[in-house]
Design a protein around this motif. Sequence first.
Motif, PDB file in Angstrom:
ATOM      1  N   TRP A 184      66.731 -60.580   8.714  1.00 59.63           N
ATOM      2  CA  TRP A 184      66.463 -61.630   9.816  1.00 59.63           C
ATOM      3  C   TRP A 184      65.148 -61.450  10.345  1.00 59.63           C
ATOM      4  CZ3 TRP A 184      64.485 -62.010  14.782  1.00 59.63           C
ATOM      5  CH2 TRP A 184      64.847 -63.457  15.417  1.00 59.63           C
ATOM      6  N   ARG A 186      62.917 -63.073   7.833  1.00 58.13           N
ATOM      7  CA  ARG A 186      63.030 -64.709   7.698  1.00 58.13           C
ATOM      8  C   ARG A 186      62.637 -65.323   9.161  1.00 58.13           C
ATOM      9  NH1 ARG A 186      69.246 -64.575   5.434  1.00 58.13           N
ATOM     10  NH2 ARG A 186      68.634 -63.958   3.308  1.00 58.13           N
ATOM     11  N   ASN A 187      62.583 -64.511  10.261  1.00 54.55           N
ATOM     12  CA  ASN A 187      62.427 -65.361  11.612  1.00 54.55           C
ATOM     13  C   ASN A 187      61.237 -64.790  12.408  1.00 54.55           C
ATOM     14  OD1 ASN A 187      64.853 -66.996  11.458  1.00 54.55           O
ATOM     15  ND2 ASN A 187      65.707 -65.380  11.293  1.00 54.55           N
ATOM     16  N   SER A 197      58.118 -64.600  12.331  1.00 53.75           N
ATOM     17  CA  SER A 197      56.966 -65.638  12.561  1.00 53.75           C
ATOM     18  C   SER A 197      57.254 -66.401  13.400  1.00 53.75           C
ATOM     19  CB  SER A 197      56.501 -65.970  11.020  1.00 53.75           C
ATOM     20  OG  SER A 197      57.590 -67.022  10.671  1.00 53.75           O
ATOM     21  N   ARG A 198      58.587 -67.134  13.632  1.00 54.58           N
ATOM     22  CA  ARG A 198      58.828 -68.124  14.627  1.00 54.58           C
ATOM     23  C   ARG A 198      58.420 -67.490  15.918  1.00 54.58           C
ATOM     24  NH1 ARG A 198      64.741 -68.885  14.091  1.00 54.58           N
ATOM     25  NH2 ARG A 198      64.552 -70.165  15.946  1.00 54.58           N
ATOM     26  N   PHE A 199      58.528 -66.331  16.076  1.00 57.50           N
ATOM     27  CA  PHE A 199      58.322 -65.656  17.481  1.00 57.50           C
ATOM     28  C   PHE A 199      56.935 -64.899  17.655  1.00 57.50           C
ATOM     29  CE2 PHE A 199      62.729 -65.710  16.740  1.00 57.50           C
ATOM     30  CZ  PHE A 199      63.143 -66.715  17.666  1.00 57.50           C
TER      31      PHE A 199
END
Length: 64
Positions: free
Chosen positions: A37, A40-41, A43-45
């Motif tokens: 997770w 995959r994620n 960088s969004r945060f």
Amino acid sequence: MLYGRPRAAYPGTSPHGHADRGAVDIQVTRGDATHTWLVRNASRFGFGQTAWQANNEPWHWERR
């Protein structure tokens, strides 16, 4: 106290504790659900890893 790999960072070189940079260490094992997770994620945060960290410290994520 021993500094440098693998014990601790040299004084002033760690992003831990810096409000503008920041870093977190998360208990993961490469390839487990949490690590997958994060890859995959994160960088969004606003978090990421250097290539070296991705290969050697899957638990270490820094603000970007």
